[in-house]
Design an enzyme around this catalytic site. Sequence first.
Site, mmCIF file in Angstrom:
data_model
loop_
_atom_site.group_PDB
_atom_site.id
_atom_site.type_symbol
_atom_site.label_atom_id
_atom_site.label_comp_id
_atom_site.label_asym_id
_atom_site.label_seq_id
_atom_site.Cartn_x
_atom_site.Cartn_y
_atom_site.Cartn_z
ATOM 1 N N GLU A 33 45.604 32.127 42.178
ATOM 2 C CA GLU A 33 44.333 32.366 42.536
ATOM 3 C C GLU A 33 44.150 31.763 44.046
ATOM 4 O OE1 GLU A 33 41.802 33.889 41.079
ATOM 5 O OE2 GLU A 33 43.412 34.834 40.075
ATOM 6 N N HIS A 44 46.387 40.057 45.200
ATOM 7 C CA HIS A 44 46.899 39.751 43.629
ATOM 8 C C HIS A 44 48.255 40.849 43.501
ATOM 9 C CE1 HIS A 44 45.206 36.501 41.524
ATOM 10 N NE2 HIS A 44 44.001 37.383 41.588
ATOM 11 N N ASP A 66 43.091 33.892 47.480
ATOM 12 C CA ASP A 66 42.097 33.680 48.277
ATOM 13 C C ASP A 66 42.378 33.427 49.630
ATOM 14 O OD1 ASP A 66 40.490 33.001 46.136
ATOM 15 O OD2 ASP A 66 40.505 31.111 45.943
ATOM 16 N N HIS A 75 40.498 39.639 47.602
ATOM 17 C CA HIS A 75 41.093 38.797 46.692
ATOM 18 C C HIS A 75 42.137 39.685 45.614
ATOM 19 C CE1 HIS A 75 41.578 35.342 44.159
ATOM 20 N NE2 HIS A 75 41.820 36.215 43.124
ATOM 21 N N GLU A 76 41.537 40.724 45.090
ATOM 22 C CA GLU A 76 42.232 41.427 43.992
ATOM 23 C C GLU A 76 43.416 42.291 44.912
ATOM 24 O OE1 GLU A 76 41.835 41.248 40.888
ATOM 25 O OE2 GLU A 76 40.057 39.892 41.231
#
Length: 489
Positions: free
Chosen positions: A202, A141, A206, A137-138
């Site tokens: 977010e 980003h 995901d 997930h990071e």
Amino acid sequence: MTATNLKRKASILATLLSASLCFGAQSFANSTDLPDIGTTAGATLTIDQERHYGDAYMRILRASQPIVSDPVLSEYVSSLGYRLVANASDVKTPFTFFLIRDRNINAFAFFGGHVALHTGLFLHANTEGELASVVAHEIAHVTQRHLARRMEDQARKTPVTIAALAASILLTIAAPEAGIAAITATQAGSIQSAINYTRSNEKEADRVGMSTLIKTGYDPHAMPHFFGRLADQYRYASKPPPMLLTHPLPEDRITDTRARADAYPSKPVVPVLEFHMAKARIVARYVGINSDGALDWLKRKEKSAPAKIKAAYRYGKALVYLDTKKLDKAEALLVQLQKELPNNNFVLDALSDLNIAKKTPQKAQQLLEDALKTKPRNPTLEINLANVLIEQDKNKEAVRLLQRYTHSNPDDSNGWHLLSKAHANLGDSANEVAARGELYALSANWNRAIQSFTQAAQLSELGSLQQARFDARIDQLLQQRDQFMALQN
């Protein structure tokens, strides 16, 4: 971190990011050959600018946060992260993965491919797949350039609002409560806009992160399992953990990840020994509980664990015994673990510490040299070997090893610390203070770094190659300091 320090860091970040907006806009205006970035964030920051700001913020973090410089844990986290990056899309920057010693559940990513994990994250992840889902997930980003896109989104508003919100972006991901306080000083409409934009980010992280997770071979249900359990645990908490402040988990987000995972076949969850060894090491050394509490936790986990990972909890107990000077108990466990796991770096690292404590570092040297034949240039083994050589007063050998090590791993404080120590043991004051100067530079303490190299040059023979090398490094540091300070002008 104290409230005073938070305010000081917030001020630094405010000026840093206010300058970044002006610099980015100017570069965009002057550029006729924009890079292919795959997102709509090019109007604010280029990839090179992101790396520049990421390096600056990493140095601030080293000076202000309890970053874990544990070679075994660093290797584990980096290995996991790099496996995920290898299966990610739109990767345009190198990645750096690191741990912060903090029992709160949190993870965050920032410019330049930097991904931070709190040690507390290990305490709440039940499997490596769950931990990997957070890391993926990071990574998303970063690859989707969400920080830059947030800046661009706010670039449509007044300059005052841009400066205020931009100043809070990096602060909020690392220190959410302080960041929220910074945001409240801005206009209400801009606050809601930023929150909505974050929520869309977010969901995108995901979706992209799950794709990476699946390509890497993990069970896609690891993500909704972890998110769902986290949401249930803190649903009625008056003070949610930092991760839920920066990564809100509304029900529709959990539902989306669950539905997405259901579209793929489930994969059997095979316990990963290294994950559980990392978790045991964190419990033994990095969560701030006493030895009796750590032993109790490790014993309970060992009793209920599958046979495949029981060794992880025996390893954790060995660390507790080692740290409390119960060397015989530690040795009994580690000797058995070595027979079961002869090339495991967690075990080899602990055996090195054991042999140093028992005043038999030559045994550790032999173990490490044999292991390096199988895994040449492995950073965990090399840094342990350097430490063992210094313990035996083999400082010249240690210096040769560490010169190569610091060249390959210039951001590892362990290498510079040991190199400074080895030079000190040899009475080489010039190289001792130079190595210490590199440590100062890693934490953006530019003046102390420059002073150290100035002293090193003065201690060198006049006109020597060594003096010329130190003078050249001073020029580099002056340039780095000017670039860093320019972000605040």
